[in-house]
Motif scaffolding. Structure first.
Motif, PDB file in Angstrom:
ATOM      1  N   VAL A   1      48.040  42.008  29.790  1.00 32.61           N
ATOM      2  CA  VAL A   1      48.272  41.518  31.144  1.00 32.61           C
ATOM      3  C   VAL A   1      47.462  42.365  32.118  1.00 32.61           C
ATOM      4  O   VAL A   1      47.417  43.597  31.993  1.00 32.61           O
ATOM      5  CB  VAL A   1      49.769  41.586  31.516  1.00 32.61           C
ATOM      6  N   ALA A   2      46.827  41.723  33.075  1.00 27.98           N
ATOM      7  CA  ALA A   2      46.089  42.443  34.114  1.00 27.98           C
ATOM      8  C   ALA A   2      46.479  41.924  35.488  1.00 27.98           C
ATOM      9  O   ALA A   2      46.728  40.727  35.657  1.00 27.98           O
ATOM     10  CB  ALA A   2      44.581  42.291  33.912  1.00 27.98           C
ATOM     11  N   ASP A   3      46.514  42.834  36.456  1.00 30.37           N
ATOM     12  CA  ASP A   3      46.760  42.413  37.833  1.00 30.37           C
ATOM     13  C   ASP A   3      45.545  41.656  38.363  1.00 30.37           C
ATOM     14  O   ASP A   3      45.690  40.683  39.101  1.00 30.37           O
ATOM     15  CB  ASP A   3      47.045  43.626  38.712  1.00 30.37           C
ATOM     16  N   GLU A   4      44.343  42.092  37.961  1.00 36.56           N
ATOM     17  CA  GLU A   4      43.138  41.365  38.317  1.00 36.56           C
ATOM     18  C   GLU A   4      42.107  41.506  37.204  1.00 36.56           C
ATOM     19  O   GLU A   4      42.130  42.482  36.442  1.00 36.56           O
ATOM     20  CB  GLU A   4      42.536  41.867  39.638  1.00 36.56           C
ATOM     21  N   GLN A   5      41.247  40.517  37.084  1.00 34.76           N
ATOM     22  CA  GLN A   5      40.111  40.564  36.167  1.00 34.76           C
ATOM     23  C   GLN A   5      38.825  40.567  36.997  1.00 34.76           C
ATOM     24  O   GLN A   5      38.714  39.846  37.982  1.00 34.76           O
ATOM     25  CB  GLN A   5      40.092  39.340  35.247  1.00 34.76           C
ATOM     26  N   THR A   6      37.871  41.358  36.537  1.00 36.97           N
ATOM     27  CA  THR A   6      36.585  41.374  37.226  1.00 36.97           C
ATOM     28  C   THR A   6      35.542  40.511  36.530  1.00 36.97           C
ATOM     29  O   THR A   6      34.479  40.254  37.093  1.00 36.97           O
ATOM     30  CB  THR A   6      36.056  42.817  37.321  1.00 36.97           C
ATOM     31  N   GLY A   7      35.848  40.053  35.318  1.00 40.44           N
ATOM     32  CA  GLY A   7      34.896  39.220  34.588  1.00 40.44           C
ATOM     33  C   GLY A   7      35.584  38.116  33.819  1.00 40.44           C
ATOM     34  O   GLY A   7      35.214  37.811  32.678  1.00 40.44           O
ATOM     35  N   GLY A   8      36.594  37.492  34.434  1.00 38.85           N
ATOM     36  CA  GLY A   8      37.319  36.407  33.785  1.00 38.85           C
ATOM     37  C   GLY A   8      36.393  35.226  33.510  1.00 38.85           C
ATOM     38  O   GLY A   8      35.428  34.983  34.220  1.00 38.85           O
ATOM     39  N   ARG A   9      36.705  34.495  32.428  1.00 37.12           N
ATOM     40  CA  ARG A   9      35.862  33.357  32.060  1.00 37.12           C
ATOM     41  C   ARG A   9      36.710  32.248  31.476  1.00 37.12           C
ATOM     42  O   ARG A   9      37.804  32.468  30.956  1.00 37.12           O
ATOM     43  CB  ARG A   9      34.796  33.767  31.051  1.00 37.12           C
TER      44      ARG A   9
END
Length: 312
Positions: free
Chosen positions: A104-112
């Protein structure tokens, strides 16, 4: 979560409990109880002290211990404030032998998404990738994708969103009566295996949760926009519980998917490497493939980009 801390939280949930009582019940020292209480507070559990003892006042945190507390599904949680991709991290864990882990992440910087399309993943959304090692054949893997969509749509509906599913796994919100929609959730499934078995499978799920719709790509929406903000901790817990429910009962997946489907009955265009298919989406098979009635007869589609078309 540490089992002693889990036991302390369970005791505090029932009302005030003194340190000596906890020490006696758990067969640890009072100093150990105090240390565990402080570590739980550091993890943002609201634990109050009174003359009657310690009491759990609330769980407002969004982190691994908070998500694991009260979770009724056999997953451990690996949480990150920031991560390039939860799916990439889940692949690394799967390669190292992990099982039943949710990244789980609060935000992704490289989501796809599919075909390496960029997926905007700011703080406030729900970005989770689930590592499983199912005892299934690769031909059954699409059912896990459908199960992910059913689980997510079910929880979104519990939050007050009119969530439906566009084949195979986009969770959307209908707009009007002609099959139009706004996208709420994207799902990316990845797997590794051999011809007769799956080694591991990852269900990557991205939910536009507590996000402003005007900051999202065109055609997208959010839980906030449709029904107001949600408790992300509770949403993830329910998502994991529903996913676990369906992965252990694959026969229930397709009927549940059909109940939530927006695609069935719609005129669609499905883009495939071998060419496009245009017709009416009439059914989904027990393996998750889409049946489309075309001018030249019924065609079964196992994969492709599905677009709803306006009725003729």
């Amino acid at each position: 979560m540490n089992e002693t801390r889990r036991a302390i939280l369970a005791a505090l949930s029932d009302g005030p409990v003194s340190g000596p009582e906890l020490a006696d019940d758990l067969e640890v020292s009072r100093a150990a109880v105090w240390k565990h209480i402080e570590e739980l507070r550091d993890a943002d559990f609201e634990i109050e002290s009174s003359p009657n003892g310690y009491e759990l006042a609330g769980v407002d945190a969004y982190n691994a211990p908070a998500i694991e507390f009260g979770l009724e599904a056999p997953f451990s949680i690996e949480y990150h404030d920031t991560l390039e991709s939860t799916n990439d991290r889940a692949r690394d864990l799967a390669a190292d032998g992990a099982v039943d882990v949710a990244v789980v992440a609060d935000e992704q910087t490289g989501g796809r998404g599919r075909l390496k399309r960029e997926w905007s993943s700011p703080s406030g959304g729900i970005w989770v990738s689930i590592v499983s090692r199912p005892e299934i054949t690769p031909a059954q893997a699409p059912l896990y994708t459908l199960a992910s969509a059913v689980a997510t749509a079910t929880v979104a509906r519990e939050a007050g969103v009119d969530a439906r599913i566009k084949w195979p796994n986009d969770v959307v919100v209908p707009v009007g009566d002609d099959g139009d929609y706004r996208k709420l959730v994207g799902i990316l499934t990845e797997m590794e295996g051999e011809t007769d078995r799956v080694e591991w499978l990852i269900a990557g799920i991205g939910v536009n949760a507590n996000l402003d719709a005007d900051g999202l790509p065109e055609g997208a929406t959010s839980v906030r926009n449709e029904a107001g903000d949600v408790d992300r901790r509770t949403f993830v817990q329910r998502l994991l519980e529903e996913f676990d429910r369906y992965r252990t009962d694959l026969d229930a997946v397709v009927p549940a998917w059909c109940d939530l489907a927006l695609t069935l009955g719609q005129r669609v265009r499905v883009e495939r490497p071998s060419g496009e298919i245009v017709g009416e989406a009439v059914d989904v098979t027990e393996s998750g493939t889409l049946e489309v009635e075309t001018d030249d007869g019924r065609v079964t589609v196992s994969a492709g980009d599905c677009e709803h078309l306006r009725p003729i």
